[in-house]
Enzyme design. Structure first.
Site, PDB file in Angstrom:
ATOM      1  CE  LYS A 227      51.619   2.177  -2.463  1.00  0.00           C
ATOM      2  NZ  LYS A 227      51.066   3.532  -2.250  1.00  0.00           N
TER       3      LYS A 227
ATOM      4  CB  SER B  42      53.957   5.801  -3.481  1.00  0.00           C
ATOM      5  OG  SER B  42      52.736   5.621  -2.784  1.00  0.00           O
TER       6      SER B  42
ATOM      7  CB  SER C  63      50.249   7.444  -3.289  1.00  0.00           C
ATOM      8  OG  SER C  63      51.446   8.102  -2.985  1.00  0.00           O
TER       9      SER C  63
END
Lengths: 473, 470
Positions: free
Chosen positions: B78, B153, B177
Site C-alpha cells: 500500500k 482505504s 481499512s
C-alpha cells in the site's frame, strides 16, 4: 526600582539544553553549531512514517536536574504534542510533557538573599530548529531540532530584577554542578522567559502578566524586567487597562516589542503523544541517580563559609567554575582558605582585571602559586615582595624561584644586617623611642616601617620586630 | 485473467521446481497490462524490476532454510508504507515528489525473507476513506464488478490481489481499512493486535489505531505474512516487546469453542441475507454461537471518528511544503502554508483536519477528544468482559456488500458508517480478521469478521483457518 506603592511578582520559565551526546528522540549527534542541516535524520526532520524513540540519557539528565532542584521525580510521566506551525518545527508539533511532567515541587535558595524560590515543575521536551532571516529569504537549520531540553518553571515567588538575576545564576550553577546542562546563555543553551505582573501593595489578586522572550544575557533579563515593571506601573498610575502580552526583547534598541496579546494567544491543542508510551521509571534507577549527585552549590557554600571564606569569595567562586577549580587545587596543595582567598581572589583577580584577562589566561600554574605562598609563609619573602613577584610571574610565566633571584626579592635573613638596621632606626628616632618606653607601644609600627624601608621591603617583618623590641625594652 | 497461486502453493512449487517465479511475475505483468487501466490498483508498479528479481531468484534456487521463507513471492505494498527509494504518495498531491530514504520495518522484514516487491498500491488519500474514491490518483474499481468500489482505504491492495496483480499485499487498517476491502473483494484481511506490527515507515493517519496487515487469498497466506512482519521493533516504541506466539494451522475447530455474535452489529444489518451468510458456516459446523451484547459498540463510529480526526489533524500538520512534497510558493509564510495545504490536500482529508483541529481546541477538547478517550477505555472494558463468556466474537465485516462507485462519496456520514462493524475492535486494539463467507449475496462476496482478545492473533488465525475450511 524598588517601589513603596507596588509589589512586583515574577515567575520564570527556563529552557536548558541537556548535555547529551545525541538528541531527545533520535540518534543524531547534538552539535547545533555544525554546518547547517548536517546533524539531522528522518526522525528529527519529521519525515512521514517516522517514529520517535526516547533517549534514556536525556531522561537521566532530566532526573538529575530535577533532584538537584529538590523536585519529586514522578514514577510515571507522559509525553504530549504541542502544536503550532513554524518552518523550524518539522512535525508541526513539539513533543513535550504537559499534564504529567517528569518532576514537580522543588525549591531553590537565592544565595546571599536568604530567600527560597519554589519550583513548580521540570519537564522534558525537544528543541526546535533555527531560522535565519536575510533580507531576501529565511533559512532553516534543523541541527538544533530535537536536542533535549528541560523546561524548569518557577512559582511566582521572585520579587525583583535582582532576585530574578540571582535565581537564574543559581539555577545555572546547579545545572552545571550536576552536569545536566552547560547552561551557556550566550549559546542559547539556557533560555529564560520571565512573566511579570505588578499589583498595588496589599492587593490580593495578581496583576495582568507580561511575558518576555528572547532574553539572551543576564543583563538583558534585568533590563527587560525593569522595563516591563516600569511600563506596568506607569499604566497602573494612568489607570490604563493592561492586556496580557508576550514581548520580545530587542537587544539593540533595549526595548520590549509586543509579539502577541491574549486574544491572539496560541492554542497549542495539547494531546497525549500516541507514538510514545508513558515514561515509566525504575525507582531503583532514580534512587541510584540521586545517590550519585555531587555536592550541590548551596551545601558547598555553607561548608566554605564554615571553613572561613567570606560570602563575597563564595559568590565569586560559585559563579565562576574556572576560578573555583584553581582555588580548590590550591587547597589541595595545602594552602589555607585564607591564603588561597587572599592570593587568588584578591591579588590575582586584581592583576588579571587590570590586564583585562581571564583566569584561563593566567600564566601562573597552581604549583607556582603554592610555592609563592609557601615562601611567604616561611618568612623567605615579604608580603610586598610577594605581590611584586606575583605580578612578575603573571607577566612572564617564569617560576617563582627564578624570578626571586632575577629580581633580588629574597628576604634579608642575615641577623647582623637586621640588627644593624634596627639600631640605626632607633638611633635616628629618639622621640618615637621615648613614646614607646612611656607605654605607647604601638609606635613600634612606625619604627618597623622605617626598618623595612631601609631594607627595601626585603625582610621578614616579624624578625625585624624582634630586634626592635629587644633594643627598646 | 491468469489465476495466481496462493503464497503457500507458490512456495511449495518453487521449492519443488514445479513453478518458476519468472512465470508468475510474467502472469502478473499480463494481468496488470489487461486490467490496470480499468481497475487502477497501483499508483506505481515496478514490474520490470520484479521480473529481474524473479529471474535472479529462480537462478539462485530455493534453499530450504529460514532466510528464504518467502523467496520469489511477489507482493504489493500500500502506498502509505515506505519502500526505500520508491515514491510514497499516500495518494495525495501534497506528497508529490517525496521519496523516502528509509524502509518500513514490515517491508524490510519481507524483503529479508526474499519477497519480490511489485509496486505501491492505490488507497484513499492518507488512508481516509472506505471506498478508495478519495485518491488523488483516481478511484480504484472492484475487479469483481468494476461498477462497484473495492472498499477502502486499502482498496488498491485488495483489488490487485483480486485481479491477479499480486499474490498478496500489505495494507493498513485504522478502523477497517484492511478488513472492509478484503470483504468487498472476496479476500482475507487481517488487522493484527495494535502493537503487533511495527508502524515504522507507515505514514501516520491515526497513530493510536494504525496497524499494518496482510490482504491475501487465504488465511494460511495471511498467517505466513503476519508471522514475518509481526514482532517487536526498537524503532516503534508502541510495539509489544514479547514476540508473537507460534501459529499452528490444523484446520480443526477446537472442542467446546464459543463464538459470540455481537447483538448490536447484527441488529444494524438491513439485508438479512448478509447475516445469514455470516452465520451459516458456523451453524453448519455445529459451532456454539450465541448472541452477546456489547452496548458501547453502538457508539463506535462516533467515538472512532472523534479520535481519528483529532490524531489526523496532528499527524498531517507536518505537510507544509517546507521540506518535501508539493509547495505552492506565495509571498508570505502564512500564505504559502494556506496555498500549499489547501491545494495539496483533497476534500476528505481537509474535512478531517478541520474537524480534528476543532476537536482538540481549547474549550472543546473535553467535549470531543477527551470524551472519546474515555469512551474508548470503557469500550475496551466491555470487550474484555465479553471475552470472559466467549472465545471469539463474530460480526459481518460490513453492513452491505460492495456498493457502487459514487453511491456514498457525496455523503460523508453514510460513508463513515461503512466502518460500523470494524471500528470498535480497532478502538479496543483487538486482532480482527475478515474471511469470505461461503455464500454470496447478489453474486458479491460477504465478509465474516472474527475478533479475538488482544495478543491472541495466532489463535485468531488458527480459528479463522478452520472456519475457512468449512
Amino acid at each position: 526600582m524598588p517601589s513603596k506603592k507596588y509589589e512586583v511578582i515574577i515567575g520564570i520559565e527556563v529552557h536548558a539544553q541537556l548535555a547529551t551526546l545525541s538528541k531527545m528522540f533520535c540518534r543524531c549527534a547534538v552539535e547545533a553549531d555544525a554546518p547547517p542541516n548536517t546533524k539531522v535524520c528522518p526522525v528529527c526532520l519529521g519525515l512521514p512514517g517516522i517514529l520517535p524513540q526516547t533517549n534514556k540519557a536525556a531522561v537521566e539528565l532530566g532526573i538529575r536536574a530535577a533532584q538537584a532542584l529538590g523536585c519529586k521525580v514522578k514514577p510515571e510521566s507522559r509525553w504530549a504534542r504541542k502544536h503550532y506551525f513554524s518552518p523550524d518545527l518539522p512535525k508541526g508539533y513539539q513533543i513535550t510533557q504537559y499534564e504529567y511532567p517528569l518532576a514537580t515541587g522543588g525549591e531553590l535558595e537565592l544565595p546571599g538573599l536568604g530567600k527560597k524560590v519554589r519550583i513548580r515543575r521540570l519537564h522534558l521536551e525537544e528543541d526546535a530548529g533555527k531560522l535565519t532571516h536575510t533580507s531576501r529569504e529565511t533559512l532553516v537549520d534543523f541541527n538544533r531540532c530535537g536536542i533535549p531540553l528541560a523546561e524548569i518553571v518557577s512559582e511566582p515567588d521572585v520579587r525583583s530584577p535582582e532576585e530574578a538575576d540571582a535565581y537564574l545564576k543559581e539555577l545555572r550553577q546547579i545545572l552545571r554542578t550536576v552536569k545536566a546542562s552547560d547552561a551557556e546563555m550566550e549559546r542559547g543553551r539556557f533560555r529564560c522567559e520571565p512573566n511579570i505582573s505588578v499589583r498595588p501593595l496589599g492587593q490580593k489578586e495578581l496583576g495582568v502578566r507580561s511575558e518576555i522572550k528572547n532574553l539572551n544575557s543576564f543583563k538583558a533579563v534585568r533590563e527587560g524586567i525593569e522595563r516591563a515593571v516600569a511600563d506596568q506601573i506607569k499604566w497602573l498610575e494612568e489607570g490604563k487597562e493592561i492586556v496580557q502580552t508576550t514581548y520580545l526583547w530587542d537587544e539593540h534598541k533595549r526595548e520590549l516589542k509586543p509579539m502577541r496579546q491574549k486574544e491572539t494567544a496560541a492554542d497549542y491543542r495539547y494531546f497525549p503523544e500516541p507514538d510514545l508510551p508513558p515514561l515509566i521509571l525504575d525507582i531503583e534507577w532514580v534512587d541510584k541517580i540521586e545517590k550519585q549527585l555531587p555536592e550541590l552549590p548551596a551545601k558547598k557554600r555553607s561548608r566554605l563559609l564554615e571553613e572561613g571564606l567570606t560570602e563575597q569569595d563564595i559568590r565569586i567562586l560559585s559563579a565562576e567554575p574556572d576560578w573555583e577549580s584553581y582555588y580548590l587545587e590550591l587547597l589541595e596543595k595545602g594552602m589555607s582558605v585564607k591564603e588561597a582567598s587572599t592570593w587568588l581572589l584578591n591579588e590575582t583577580r586584581g592583576i588579571l582585571s587590570a590586564r583585562g584577562e581571564q583566569i584561563t589566561q593566567f600564566k601562573v600554574p597552581v604549583a607556582q602559586m603554592a610555592s609563592l605562598i609557601t615562601l611567604l609563609r616561611g618568612g623567605k619573602l615579604s608580603r610586598p615582595a610577594a605581590k611584586e613577584l606575583l605580578a612578575a610571574m603573571a607577566d612572564s610565566g617564569k617560576d617563582a624561584e627564578v624570578l626571586i633571584k632575577e629580581m633580588d626579592l629574597g628576604t634579608v635573613s642575615d641577623e647582623g644586617t637586621l640588627e644593624e638596621t634596627a639600631k640605626k632606626v632607633i638611633a635616628e628616632n629618639p622621640d618615637v623611642c621615648e613614646k614607646y618606653r612611656k607605654g605607647k607601644t604601638n609606635v613600634i609600627g612606625f619604627l618597623l616601617g622605617q626598618c623595612m624601608k631601609e631594607l627595601r621591603g626585603k625582610a621578614d617583618p616579624e624578625s625585624v620586630r624582634k630586634f626592635l623590641k629587644r633594643f627598646l625594652d | 485473467m491468469k489465476e495466481l497461486p496462493a503464497i503457500a502453493d507458490l512456495s511449495f512449487g518453487l521449492l519443488r521446481g514445479s513453478i518458476k517465479a519468472q512465470d508468475v511475475v510474467a502472469d502478473i505483468r499480463d494481468n496488470i497490462e489487461k486490467r490496470e487501466v480499468n481497475i487502477n490498483a497501483y499508483i506505481n508498479h515496478y514490474i520490470d524490476q520484479a521480473e529481474t528479481q524473479a529471474r535472479r531468484a529462480d537462478e539462485s534456487g530455493y534453499p530450504e532454510d529460514e532466510t528464504a521463507d518467502l523467496k520469489g513471492i511477489p507482493v504489493a505494498v500500500k502506498d502509505n508504507i515506505c519502500v526505500k527509494g520508491w515514491p510514497c504518495t499516500c495518494a495525495s498531491n501534497i506528497l508529490n515528489g517525496f521519496i523516502p530514504p528509509y524502509e518500513a520495518t514490515a517491508v524490510k522484514r519481507l524483503r529479508e525473507k526474499g519477497v519480490i516487491l511489485l509496486g505501491k498500491t492505490n488507497l484513499d488519500e492518507f488512508a481516509m476513506g472506505a471506498s478508495n474514491e478519495t485518491s488523488a490518483y483516481g478511484p480504484v474499481r472492484n475487479p469483481l464488478d468494476p461498477g462497484r468500489v473495492p472498499g477502502g482505504s486499502s482498496g488498491g491492495s485488495a483489488a490487485a490481489v483480486a485481479y491477479g496483480g499480486a499474490v498478496a499485499a500489505l495494507g493498513s487498517d485504522t478502523g477497517g481499512s484492511i478488513r472492509q476491502p478484503a470483504s468487498f473483494c472476496g479476500l482475507v484481511g487481517l488487522r493484527p493486535s495494535y502493537g503487533r506490527v511495527s508502524r515504522w515507515g507507515l505514514v501516520a493517519f491515526s497513530s493510536s489505531l494504525d496497524q499494518i496487515g496482510p490482504i491475501t487469498k487465504t488465511v494460511e497466506d495471511a498467517a505466513l505474512l503476519y508471522s514475518i512482519i509481526a514482532g517487536p521493533d526498537e524503532n516503534d516504541s508502541t510495539t509489544c516487546p514479547q514476540p508473537p506466539d507460534e501459529i499452528r494451522l490444523t484446520g480443526r475447530i477446537p472442542e467446546g469453542i464459543k463464538v459470540g455474535m455481537i447483538t448490536e452489529c447484527f441488529e444494524e444489518i438491513k439485508d438479512s441475507r448478509i447475516a445469514e451468510a455470516v452465520r451459516s458456516p458456523f451453524i453448519k459446523a455445529g459451532i456454539d454461537i450465541q448472541e452477546i451484547s456489547i452496548p458501547l459498540v453502538r457508539l463506535s463510529v462516533a467515538g472512532y471518528y472523534l479520535l481519528v480526526v483529532s490524531e489526523a489533524s496532528s499527524n498531517l500538520a507536518r505537510y507544509d511544503g517546507i521540506r518535501y512534497g508539493k509547495r505552492i510558493s506565495k509571498l508570505g509564510l502564512t500564505e504559502t502554508y494556506f496555498a500549499t495545504r489547501s491545494q495539496g490536500f483533497g476534500d476528505e482529508v481537509t474535512r478531517r483536519i478541520l474537524l480534528g483541529t476543532f476537536g482538540l481546541s481549547a474549550g472543546y477538547i473535553d467535549a470531543y477528544y477527551n470524551t472519546a478517550l474515555s469512551y474508548r477505555a470503557e469500550l475496551a472494558k466491555q470487550f474484555k468482559k465479553a471475552f470472559d463468556e466467549v472465545d471469539f466474537l463474530l460480526t459481518p465485516t460490513t453492513p452491505t456488500v460492495a456498493f457502487k462507485l459514487g453511491e456514498k462519496i457525496q455523503d460523508p456520514l453514510d460513508m463513515y458508517l461503512s466502518d460500523i462493524f470494524t471500528a470498535s475492535s480497532a478502538l479496543a486494539a483487538l486482532p480482527s480478521i475478515s474471511i469470505p463467507a461461503p455464500d454470496k449475496v447478489d453474486g458479491l462476496p460477504v465478509g465474516i469478521q472474527l475478533i479475538a482478545p488482544r495478543w491472541k492473533d495466532s489463535e485468531l488465525l488458527e480459528f479463522a483457518h478452520a472456519v475457512e475450511k468449512i
